[in-house]
Design a protein around this motif. Structure first.
Motif, PDB file in Angstrom:
ATOM      1  N   VAL A  80      12.312   5.703  -0.785  1.00 44.20           N
ATOM      2  CA  VAL A  80      11.665   4.477  -0.318  1.00 44.20           C
ATOM      3  C   VAL A  80      12.630   3.301  -0.474  1.00 44.20           C
ATOM      4  O   VAL A  80      13.171   3.068  -1.553  1.00 44.20           O
ATOM      5  N   GLN A  81      12.859   2.583   0.621  1.00 48.53           N
ATOM      6  CA  GLN A  81      13.738   1.417   0.588  1.00 48.53           C
ATOM      7  C   GLN A  81      12.955   0.135   0.341  1.00 48.53           C
ATOM      8  O   GLN A  81      13.345  -0.684  -0.469  1.00 48.53           O
ATOM      9  N   HIS A  82      11.873  -0.047   1.087  1.00 48.50           N
ATOM     10  CA  HIS A  82      10.994  -1.175   0.804  1.00 48.50           C
ATOM     11  C   HIS A  82       9.615  -0.918   1.397  1.00 48.50           C
ATOM     12  O   HIS A  82       9.432  -0.019   2.210  1.00 48.50           O
ATOM     13  N   VAL A  83       8.643  -1.711   0.964  1.00 47.97           N
ATOM     14  CA  VAL A  83       7.251  -1.528   1.361  1.00 47.97           C
ATOM     15  C   VAL A  83       6.709  -2.876   1.819  1.00 47.97           C
ATOM     16  O   VAL A  83       6.874  -3.882   1.119  1.00 47.97           O
ATOM     17  N   ASP A  84       6.098  -2.894   2.993  1.00 44.31           N
ATOM     18  CA  ASP A  84       5.501  -4.117   3.541  1.00 44.31           C
ATOM     19  C   ASP A  84       4.013  -3.925   3.723  1.00 44.31           C
ATOM     20  O   ASP A  84       3.534  -2.791   3.867  1.00 44.31           O
ATOM     21  N   SER A  85       3.292  -5.038   3.774  1.00 45.05           N
ATOM     22  CA  SER A  85       1.910  -5.000   4.236  1.00 45.05           C
ATOM     23  C   SER A  85       1.840  -5.961   5.415  1.00 45.05           C
ATOM     24  O   SER A  85       2.532  -6.984   5.440  1.00 45.05           O
ATOM     25  N   ARG A  86       1.031  -5.604   6.410  1.00 48.12           N
ATOM     26  CA  ARG A  86       0.917  -6.446   7.594  1.00 48.12           C
ATOM     27  C   ARG A  86      -0.529  -6.464   8.074  1.00 48.12           C
ATOM     28  O   ARG A  86      -1.313  -5.558   7.772  1.00 48.12           O
ATOM     29  N   THR A 108     -11.173  -7.782  11.666  1.00 49.62           N
ATOM     30  CA  THR A 108     -12.026  -6.738  11.087  1.00 49.62           C
ATOM     31  C   THR A 108     -11.852  -6.610   9.574  1.00 49.62           C
ATOM     32  O   THR A 108     -12.440  -5.726   8.961  1.00 49.62           O
ATOM     33  N   GLY A 109     -11.038  -7.468   8.977  1.00 53.09           N
ATOM     34  CA  GLY A 109     -10.853  -7.447   7.529  1.00 53.09           C
ATOM     35  C   GLY A 109     -10.042  -6.264   7.043  1.00 53.09           C
ATOM     36  O   GLY A 109     -10.342  -5.705   5.990  1.00 53.09           O
ATOM     37  N   LEU A 110      -8.999  -5.891   7.808  1.00 55.60           N
ATOM     38  CA  LEU A 110      -8.175  -4.737   7.454  1.00 55.60           C
ATOM     39  C   LEU A 110      -6.704  -5.128   7.333  1.00 55.60           C
ATOM     40  O   LEU A 110      -6.305  -6.216   7.727  1.00 55.60           O
ATOM     41  N   ALA A 111      -5.911  -4.207   6.806  1.00 56.85           N
ATOM     42  CA  ALA A 111      -4.466  -4.385   6.672  1.00 56.85           C
ATOM     43  C   ALA A 111      -3.787  -3.026   6.773  1.00 56.85           C
ATOM     44  O   ALA A 111      -4.434  -1.989   6.654  1.00 56.85           O
ATOM     45  N   THR A 112      -2.474  -3.056   6.983  1.00 57.07           N
ATOM     46  CA  THR A 112      -1.655  -1.851   7.073  1.00 57.07           C
ATOM     47  C   THR A 112      -0.506  -1.965   6.078  1.00 57.07           C
ATOM     48  O   THR A 112       0.084  -3.036   5.931  1.00 57.07           O
ATOM     49  N   VAL A 113      -0.198  -0.860   5.406  1.00 59.60           N
ATOM     50  CA  VAL A 113       0.967  -0.790   4.529  1.00 59.60           C
ATOM     51  C   VAL A 113       2.028   0.029   5.245  1.00 59.60           C
ATOM     52  O   VAL A 113       1.736   1.113   5.760  1.00 59.60           O
ATOM     53  N   VAL A 114       3.244  -0.505   5.306  1.00 58.45           N
ATOM     54  CA  VAL A 114       4.350   0.195   5.954  1.00 58.45           C
ATOM     55  C   VAL A 114       5.393   0.517   4.895  1.00 58.45           C
ATOM     56  O   VAL A 114       5.853  -0.367   4.181  1.00 58.45           O
ATOM     57  N   VAL A 115       5.747   1.810   4.813  1.00 58.00           N
ATOM     58  CA  VAL A 115       6.728   2.281   3.844  1.00 58.00           C
ATOM     59  C   VAL A 115       7.990   2.665   4.610  1.00 58.00           C
ATOM     60  O   VAL A 115       7.952   3.543   5.480  1.00 58.00           O
ATOM     61  N   ALA A 153       3.342   4.308   8.251  1.00 57.92           N
ATOM     62  CA  ALA A 153       2.332   3.262   8.155  1.00 57.92           C
ATOM     63  C   ALA A 153       1.004   3.871   7.708  1.00 57.92           C
ATOM     64  O   ALA A 153       0.612   4.942   8.165  1.00 57.92           O
ATOM     65  N   ILE A 154       0.331   3.166   6.831  1.00 54.87           N
ATOM     66  CA  ILE A 154      -1.012   3.552   6.395  1.00 54.87           C
ATOM     67  C   ILE A 154      -1.950   2.431   6.850  1.00 54.87           C
ATOM     68  O   ILE A 154      -2.000   1.369   6.232  1.00 54.87           O
ATOM     69  N   PRO A 155      -2.663   2.655   7.952  1.00 53.50           N
ATOM     70  CA  PRO A 155      -3.555   1.618   8.479  1.00 53.50           C
ATOM     71  C   PRO A 155      -4.928   1.686   7.817  1.00 53.50           C
ATOM     72  O   PRO A 155      -5.201   2.568   7.003  1.00 53.50           O
ATOM     73  N   GLY A 156      -5.795   0.769   8.200  1.00 53.11           N
ATOM     74  CA  GLY A 156      -7.197   0.867   7.813  1.00 53.11           C
ATOM     75  C   GLY A 156      -7.488   0.674   6.351  1.00 53.11           C
ATOM     76  O   GLY A 156      -8.385   1.305   5.805  1.00 53.11           O
ATOM     77  N   LEU A 157      -6.743  -0.216   5.693  1.00 53.40           N
ATOM     78  CA  LEU A 157      -6.988  -0.524   4.285  1.00 53.40           C
ATOM     79  C   LEU A 157      -7.564  -1.930   4.180  1.00 53.40           C
ATOM     80  O   LEU A 157      -7.273  -2.783   5.012  1.00 53.40           O
ATOM     81  N   THR A 158      -8.364  -2.152   3.160  1.00 50.47           N
ATOM     82  CA  THR A 158      -8.795  -3.531   2.907  1.00 50.47           C
ATOM     83  C   THR A 158      -7.564  -4.305   2.443  1.00 50.47           C
ATOM     84  O   THR A 158      -6.621  -3.704   1.898  1.00 50.47           O
TER      85      THR A 158
END
Length: 162
Positions: free
Chosen positions: A101-107, A115-122, A133-138
């Motif tokens: 893992v180089q870095h982790v973002d949230s977008r 819709t009150g959601l966020a995505t984490v990108v690794v 990307a892990i979509p569909g997170l609060t």
């Protein structure tokens, strides 16, 4: 295994519907252009209705896939890696070792914010697709996961990736 927030279905359904409408416009527009402009000397009578029926069928399949996508999407933070399962037709299982893992973002896209959601990108080092990307997170869960993955990546820095 952790599941995504069910509200992600709304995002996926809206995107599927939007893409289906664009495709329908292109298909029916092309059929009308072929039949009304004289580009095709003798077009069949069923050209425009056939294009509309094809667009409707494709749209329904897109909506069904978007709905089903939620049921198969799962992820897990393991001791040494992030594990993700996804895919409706082709099941994909991804293992991203923390040492890579180089870095982790949230977008948060505008639709995700609505819709009150966020995505984490690794972002990982060296692979054919170097990000996951892990979509569909609060938003709270996305921030906690981002921090957890960041900490696990820092902790594993001295290890060998293979």
């Amino acid at each position: 295994m952790e599941r995504l927030t069910p509200r992600v279905r709304v995002v996926w359904l809206v995107l599927a519907l939007f893409r289906a409408v664009v495709l329908a416009g292109l298909l029916v527009g092309a059929a009308v252009a072929l039949s009304e402009t004289g580009l095709w000397a003798d077009p069949p009578e069923a050209l425009v209705p056939g294009a509309a029926a094809l667009a409707l069928a494709i749209g329904l399949v897109r909506l069904a896939v978007a709905w089903r996508r939620y049921a198969v999407w799962r992820f897990e933070t393991r001791a040494d890696s992030l594990y993700i399962e996804r895919g409706v037709f082709t099941r994909t299982k991804t293992v991203a070792p923390y040492v890579r893992v180089q870095h982790v973002d949230s977008r948060r896209s505008p639709l995700e914010r609505a819709t009150g959601l966020a995505t984490v990108v690794v972002y990982t080092a060296g692979s054919r697709s170097a990000d996951v990307a892990i979509p569909g997170l609060t938003p709270d869960r996305a921030e906690r996961l981002r921090e957890e993955l960041r900490a696990l990546a820092i902790e594993s820095e001295g290890e060998d990736a293979v």
